[in-house]
Design a protein around this motif. Structure first.
Motif, mmCIF file in Angstrom:
data_model
loop_
_atom_site.group_PDB
_atom_site.id
_atom_site.type_symbol
_atom_site.label_atom_id
_atom_site.label_comp_id
_atom_site.label_asym_id
_atom_site.label_seq_id
_atom_site.Cartn_x
_atom_site.Cartn_y
_atom_site.Cartn_z
ATOM 1 N N GLU A 1 0.837 -1.202 0.000
ATOM 2 C CA GLU A 1 0.000 0.000 0.000
ATOM 3 C C GLU A 1 0.873 1.253 0.000
ATOM 4 O OE1 GLU A 1 -3.209 2.287 2.954
ATOM 5 O OE2 GLU A 1 -2.422 0.301 3.481
ATOM 6 N N GLU A 2 0.502 2.232 -0.800
ATOM 7 C CA GLU A 2 1.222 3.499 -0.877
ATOM 8 C C GLU A 2 0.773 4.416 0.254
ATOM 9 O OE1 GLU A 2 3.678 6.553 -2.736
ATOM 10 O OE2 GLU A 2 3.569 4.400 -3.004
ATOM 11 N N ARG A 3 1.751 4.938 1.010
ATOM 12 C CA ARG A 3 1.435 5.873 2.088
ATOM 13 C C ARG A 3 2.336 7.098 1.995
ATOM 14 N NH1 ARG A 3 2.118 1.979 7.142
ATOM 15 N NH2 ARG A 3 3.581 1.014 5.673
ATOM 16 N N VAL A 4 1.755 8.266 2.092
ATOM 17 C CA VAL A 4 2.526 9.498 2.183
ATOM 18 C C VAL A 4 2.729 9.794 3.665
ATOM 19 C CG1 VAL A 4 2.616 11.963 1.644
ATOM 20 C CG2 VAL A 4 1.642 10.361 -0.009
ATOM 21 N N LEU A 5 3.970 9.716 4.112
ATOM 22 C CA LEU A 5 4.276 9.878 5.527
ATOM 23 C C LEU A 5 4.432 11.336 5.935
ATOM 24 C CD1 LEU A 5 6.941 7.052 6.000
ATOM 25 C CD2 LEU A 5 4.465 6.924 6.396
ATOM 26 N N ALA A 6 4.931 12.164 5.029
ATOM 27 C CA ALA A 6 5.244 13.539 5.405
ATOM 28 C C ALA A 6 5.355 14.424 4.182
ATOM 29 C CB ALA A 6 6.557 13.580 6.185
ATOM 30 N N GLU A 7 5.142 15.712 4.407
ATOM 31 C CA GLU A 7 5.510 16.742 3.448
ATOM 32 C C GLU A 7 6.711 17.464 4.036
ATOM 33 O OE1 GLU A 7 3.745 20.881 1.556
ATOM 34 O OE2 GLU A 7 2.326 19.311 2.169
ATOM 35 N N VAL A 8 7.771 17.636 3.240
ATOM 36 C CA VAL A 8 9.038 18.103 3.797
ATOM 37 C C VAL A 8 9.669 19.194 2.930
ATOM 38 C CG1 VAL A 8 9.488 15.858 4.854
ATOM 39 C CG2 VAL A 8 10.405 16.331 2.580
ATOM 40 N N HIS A 9 10.600 19.910 3.528
ATOM 41 C CA HIS A 9 11.409 20.907 2.843
ATOM 42 C C HIS A 9 12.512 20.196 2.060
ATOM 43 C CE1 HIS A 9 14.613 23.988 2.587
ATOM 44 N NE2 HIS A 9 13.661 24.895 2.713
ATOM 45 N N PRO A 10 12.880 20.679 0.874
ATOM 46 C CA PRO A 10 13.907 19.992 0.075
ATOM 47 C C PRO A 10 15.242 19.804 0.792
ATOM 48 C CG PRO A 10 12.776 21.631 -1.252
ATOM 49 C CD PRO A 10 12.296 21.823 0.145
ATOM 50 N N GLY B 1 15.377 19.737 4.226
ATOM 51 C CA GLY B 1 15.098 19.243 5.571
ATOM 52 C C GLY B 1 14.807 20.307 6.612
ATOM 53 N N ALA B 2 14.562 21.547 6.212
ATOM 54 C CA ALA B 2 14.346 22.623 7.176
ATOM 55 C C ALA B 2 13.020 22.477 7.915
ATOM 56 C CB ALA B 2 14.406 23.979 6.486
ATOM 57 N N HIS B 3 12.037 21.817 7.295
ATOM 58 C CA HIS B 3 10.793 21.531 8.015
ATOM 59 C C HIS B 3 10.252 20.180 7.584
ATOM 60 C CE1 HIS B 3 8.943 23.649 4.403
ATOM 61 N NE2 HIS B 3 8.285 22.510 4.432
ATOM 62 N N VAL B 4 9.549 19.542 8.497
ATOM 63 C CA VAL B 4 8.902 18.254 8.252
ATOM 64 C C VAL B 4 7.499 18.321 8.854
ATOM 65 C CG1 VAL B 4 8.908 15.777 8.736
ATOM 66 C CG2 VAL B 4 11.092 16.967 8.304
ATOM 67 N N HIS B 5 6.494 18.128 8.009
ATOM 68 C CA HIS B 5 5.123 17.994 8.508
ATOM 69 C C HIS B 5 4.782 16.512 8.458
ATOM 70 C CE1 HIS B 5 1.016 18.760 9.536
ATOM 71 N NE2 HIS B 5 0.596 18.187 8.414
ATOM 72 N N TRP B 6 4.804 15.866 9.610
ATOM 73 C CA TRP B 6 4.720 14.427 9.693
ATOM 74 C C TRP B 6 3.274 13.962 9.860
ATOM 75 C CZ3 TRP B 6 8.084 10.876 8.404
ATOM 76 C CH2 TRP B 6 7.862 9.555 8.796
ATOM 77 N N ALA B 7 2.853 13.057 9.018
ATOM 78 C CA ALA B 7 1.536 12.425 9.153
ATOM 79 C C ALA B 7 1.695 11.020 9.710
ATOM 80 C CB ALA B 7 0.820 12.386 7.807
ATOM 81 N N GLY B 8 2.746 10.310 9.231
ATOM 82 C CA GLY B 8 3.030 8.966 9.731
ATOM 83 C C GLY B 8 2.143 7.920 9.110
ATOM 84 N N ALA B 9 2.343 6.696 9.583
ATOM 85 C CA ALA B 9 1.638 5.558 9.012
ATOM 86 C C ALA B 9 0.202 5.493 9.462
ATOM 87 C CB ALA B 9 2.358 4.275 9.378
#
Length: 350
Positions: free
Chosen positions: A331-340, A342-350
């Protein structure tokens, strides 16, 4: 001005805006001056002439502007042009521009040779974007990890488990690690209590950086923006970690190497991962690699799982996602939206 030349100018100006947005006003200003220099018939024109016929997408796909600023920075780091090095040491945009305008004539062949190679930033802070994915994999499978990175450049992110991270209120990694990093983390923490044991690691790149070669180390550092001193210091520390642990990157095509090296092993989880690589592959290679990954995944079992972890832009959408497929299941899961970087990480997780 022809349409193709206007695309080159637009590419320089858009990359200038991107540099400013990513925290490098110095390179933003330098690229604006480079665009003006082209229009005035200055020395930038001769250096960028090989890419003048590309449309705007081609300008970005081949990273023309980044090749140019990388070439200037590499000369500064070499110490072989005193005026350029002194200007970069002071981070004075006027001094730098004056010095590189002269250098583009006196060092034209050096710059042209440097720019034949596509940029390889090997941003270490991308590990803080990927580490949550590795923790999710370890938590889900409860097995030791075999980690295979493609398009690894110098392999600095192959040592992801040797670094220390602050992930919002949570931390993970060796408190005594020589490389530590944090980020603007939002969302829940990944499973930092997961048991992580890396029992195998390997990497490939079409044109890997040999960290034992000082010239190649300097090339790598040249692509890190000169006014981002924290990034430069982190990369130097990560290079020392890689050298002390004997990290090596094999010279190979990603598709062929994956087919030969990435095999499943009972009692372990096999992980294939990459970051900011997919867009540089031709469509036929993308299709071949995706098919191969699906075939490996189809052979996975509970005792020999397979994970595909990546940090890439989702199609034409202007953002960067961390995504995971874990087999059996796939199954495809998007875990996070991130800065190229690494300056920010918006984590959604599994």
């Amino acid at each position: 001005m022809s349409d193709d030349v206007s695309d080159l100018i637009r590419g320089l100006r858009l990359q200038a805006m991107a540099c400013r947005g990513l925290g490098s006003p110095l390179n933003g200003d330098l690229l604006e001056r480079a665009a003006d220099d082209w229009l005035a018939g200055g020395p930038v024109r001769a250096l960028l002439e090989p890419w003048a016929g590309l449309d705007l997408k081609g300008q970005f796909d081949t990273a023309v502007a980044l090749r140019l600023i990388g070439a200037w920075h590499e000369l500064a780091l070499s110490g072989e042009d005193e005026a350029v090095s002194r200007a970069y040491d002071r981070l004075d945009v006027g001094m730098i521009w004056s010095a590189v305008q002269t250098a583009m004539v006196s060092h034209r062949d050096r710059f042209a040779a440097f720019m034949t190679h596509e940029p390889q930033t090997n941003e270490v802070r991308r590990s803080i974007c990927l580490v949550g994915g590795f923790l999710e994999i370890a938590e889900a499978t409860r097995l030791p990890l075999r980690c295979f990175e493609i398009a690894a450049s110098a392999g600095l992110n192959l040592s992801w488990d040797r670094y220390r991270y602050r992930l919002g209120e949570a931390t993970w990694g060796d408190p005594g690690a020589s490389v530590s990093m944090d980020t603007d983390w939002t969302g829940p923490a990944p499973p930092v209590g997961a048991t992580v044991e890396v029992v195998e690691r390997a990497a490939c790149d079409r044109r890997p950086t040999n960290l034992k070669d000082p010239n190649e180390r300097r090339r790598l550092m040249a692509y890190i923006w000169a006014d981002q001193t924290e990034r430069l210091a982190r990369a130097r520390a990560a290079i020392e970690v890689a050298l002390s642990n004997g990290v090596e990157v094999e010279s190979a095509d990603a598709v062929a190497w994956t087919g030969e090296r990435v095999t499943l092993r009972p009692g372990t989880t096999t992980v294939l991962y990459h970051s900011v690589f997919w867009q540089y592959m031709p469509p036929e290679s993308q299709a071949a690699l995706e098919q191969l990954i699906g075939e490996i995944g189809a052979a996975a079992s509970a005792d020999a799982p397979f994970a595909w972890l990546r940090m890439e832009p989702p199609g034409s959408v202007p953002r960067m996602d961390v995504s995971l497929r874990l087999w059996p299941g796939g199954e495809e899961r998007v875990l996070a939206e991130v800065h190229p970087h690494g300056a920010h990480v918006h984590w959604a997780g599994a």
